[in-house]
Design a protein around this motif. Sequence first.
Motif, short mmCIF file in Angstrom:
data_model
loop_
_atom_site.label_atom_id
_atom_site.label_comp_id
_atom_site.label_asym_id
_atom_site.label_seq_id
_atom_site.Cartn_x
_atom_site.Cartn_y
_atom_site.Cartn_z
N ARG A 97 6.71 -44.15 25.03
CA ARG A 97 7.59 -43.95 26.18
C ARG A 97 8.14 -45.27 26.73
NH1 ARG A 97 8.04 -39.32 29.51
NH2 ARG A 97 6.12 -38.52 28.61
N ASP A 98 7.30 -46.30 26.87
CA ASP A 98 7.75 -47.58 27.42
C ASP A 98 8.80 -48.24 26.53
OD1 ASP A 98 6.10 -47.26 29.60
OD2 ASP A 98 4.50 -48.54 28.80
N LYS A 99 8.60 -48.19 25.23
CA LYS A 99 9.59 -48.77 24.30
C LYS A 99 10.90 -47.99 24.36
CE LYS A 99 6.37 -50.86 21.06
NZ LYS A 99 5.87 -50.89 19.70
N ALA A 100 10.81 -46.68 24.47
CA ALA A 100 12.01 -45.85 24.56
C ALA A 100 12.80 -46.15 25.84
CB ALA A 100 11.64 -44.37 24.50
N ARG A 101 12.09 -46.25 26.96
CA ARG A 101 12.78 -46.57 28.23
C ARG A 101 13.43 -47.94 28.17
NH1 ARG A 101 8.27 -45.29 32.52
NH2 ARG A 101 7.93 -43.14 32.03
N ALA A 102 12.74 -48.91 27.61
CA ALA A 102 13.30 -50.26 27.49
C ALA A 102 14.54 -50.25 26.60
CB ALA A 102 12.25 -51.21 26.92
N PHE A 103 14.53 -49.46 25.55
CA PHE A 103 15.68 -49.35 24.66
C PHE A 103 16.90 -48.82 25.41
CE2 PHE A 103 18.46 -46.73 22.07
CZ PHE A 103 18.75 -47.54 20.99
N GLU A 104 16.69 -47.76 26.20
CA GLU A 104 17.81 -47.13 26.92
C GLU A 104 18.41 -48.03 28.00
OE1 GLU A 104 17.88 -42.38 27.07
OE2 GLU A 104 16.70 -43.35 28.62
N GLN A 105 17.59 -48.82 28.65
CA GLN A 105 18.04 -49.63 29.78
C GLN A 105 19.20 -50.54 29.38
OE1 GLN A 105 14.83 -51.83 31.59
NE2 GLN A 105 15.16 -50.70 33.48
N GLY A 106 20.32 -50.37 30.06
CA GLY A 106 21.49 -51.18 29.80
C GLY A 106 22.30 -50.73 28.60
N ARG A 107 21.83 -49.71 27.86
CA ARG A 107 22.57 -49.23 26.69
C ARG A 107 23.29 -47.92 26.96
NH1 ARG A 107 18.12 -51.52 23.57
NH2 ARG A 107 18.97 -53.03 22.11
N VAL A 108 22.57 -46.94 27.53
CA VAL A 108 23.17 -45.63 27.79
C VAL A 108 22.82 -45.17 29.20
CG1 VAL A 108 23.17 -44.93 25.35
CG2 VAL A 108 21.23 -44.33 26.79
N THR A 109 23.72 -44.36 29.76
CA THR A 109 23.51 -43.86 31.12
C THR A 109 23.13 -42.39 31.15
OG1 THR A 109 25.87 -43.41 31.37
CG2 THR A 109 25.08 -45.57 32.11
N TYR A 110 23.20 -41.71 30.02
CA TYR A 110 22.82 -40.30 29.97
C TYR A 110 21.32 -40.18 29.70
CZ TYR A 110 23.63 -41.31 25.02
OH TYR A 110 23.62 -41.88 23.77
N PRO A 111 20.71 -39.04 30.03
CA PRO A 111 19.26 -38.90 29.89
C PRO A 111 18.81 -38.67 28.44
CG PRO A 111 20.19 -36.85 30.67
CD PRO A 111 21.32 -37.86 30.63
N SER A 112 17.53 -38.90 28.20
CA SER A 112 16.94 -38.61 26.90
C SER A 112 15.65 -37.84 27.07
CB SER A 112 16.63 -39.90 26.13
OG SER A 112 17.78 -40.49 25.60
N LEU A 113 15.44 -36.90 26.18
CA LEU A 113 14.18 -36.18 26.10
C LEU A 113 13.18 -37.03 25.32
CD1 LEU A 113 15.49 -32.61 25.22
CD2 LEU A 113 14.82 -33.47 27.45
N PHE A 114 11.91 -36.87 25.64
CA PHE A 114 10.84 -37.59 24.97
C PHE A 114 10.18 -36.64 23.98
CE2 PHE A 114 6.43 -39.50 25.15
CZ PHE A 114 6.76 -40.63 24.41
N ASP A 115 10.32 -36.93 22.69
CA ASP A 115 9.83 -36.05 21.63
C ASP A 115 9.04 -36.86 20.60
OD1 ASP A 115 9.55 -33.70 20.08
OD2 ASP A 115 11.44 -34.05 19.03
N PRO A 116 7.90 -37.45 21.03
CA PRO A 116 7.17 -38.34 20.11
C PRO A 116 6.68 -37.64 18.85
CG PRO A 116 5.83 -37.84 22.03
CD PRO A 116 7.20 -37.28 22.30
N GLY A 117 6.42 -36.35 18.91
CA GLY A 117 5.95 -35.60 17.75
C GLY A 117 7.07 -35.04 16.89
N SER A 118 8.32 -35.29 17.28
CA SER A 118 9.51 -34.85 16.53
C SER A 118 9.67 -33.33 16.46
CB SER A 118 9.52 -35.45 15.13
OG SER A 118 9.42 -36.84 15.19
N ARG A 119 9.07 -32.59 17.37
CA ARG A 119 9.18 -31.12 17.38
C ARG A 119 10.63 -30.67 17.53
NH1 ARG A 119 10.11 -27.53 21.13
NH2 ARG A 119 9.84 -29.02 22.81
N LEU A 120 11.36 -31.29 18.48
CA LEU A 120 12.75 -30.89 18.68
C LEU A 120 13.61 -31.26 17.48
CD1 LEU A 120 13.18 -31.92 22.42
CD2 LEU A 120 13.07 -29.59 21.51
N ALA A 121 13.35 -32.41 16.89
CA ALA A 121 14.10 -32.80 15.70
C ALA A 121 13.93 -31.76 14.60
CB ALA A 121 13.66 -34.18 15.22
N LEU A 122 12.70 -31.33 14.39
CA LEU A 122 12.46 -30.32 13.36
C LEU A 122 13.08 -28.98 13.73
CD1 LEU A 122 8.79 -31.30 12.47
CD2 LEU A 122 10.86 -31.72 11.11
N ASP A 123 13.09 -28.63 15.03
CA ASP A 123 13.75 -27.39 15.46
C ASP A 123 15.24 -27.41 15.12
OD1 ASP A 123 11.37 -26.41 16.49
OD2 ASP A 123 11.93 -26.71 18.60
#
Length: 183
Positions: free
Chosen positions: A103-129
């Motif tokens: 989560r911390d790495k993902a938040r740091a990545f988004e900061q200053g790059r995108v303004t829209y929200p992101s879901l947190f899917d560390p297990g890739s469940r949504l990707a597989l869906d």
Amino acid sequence: MLGAAAALAGCTSTNWEADCETTAQGVIECPVEHRPPSPDLDAELLDGTRFDPAGHRGQVVVVNFWGSWCPPCRAEAADLEATYQATRDQGVAFLGINIKDERDKARAFEQGRVTYPSLFDPGSRLALDFDIPPNSIPATIIVDRDGRIAVVIRQAVRQEGLQPLVERVATEAPAPPADSADG
């Protein structure tokens, strides 16, 4: 809709993609009559709050799968943000889905790059869906106003390729309610 009960888990190119066209650039475009419903996106955001898919009913939703560890994801972030800024007044929402990350790495990545929200899917469940193998990101999906998958892009995107696709889906009229013909 974004909360549609039917999911694409387990689908392959021999199923719903068979009725879609794949362009020379590898973009899969589905005609309206063959679009599958989007899987449910009721999940947790990176900030720990719950995402409410009902807030995006009737909108075109651009879903981007990404990871902070993914160089092509870093490369496409500015193009995604630029496309979001250029189309959001047309009833278009953007939603990232962060996979296989902390989560911390993902938040740091988004900061200053995108303004829209992101879901947190560390297990890739949504990707597989969504039939997006976690090792094939970045990937971007355009969901139409009726909650059906209109476009699938299983590679990094550039604004000049993505924006016309988003705008075309945004100009489509939503389907009339199913009971309107019954009177």
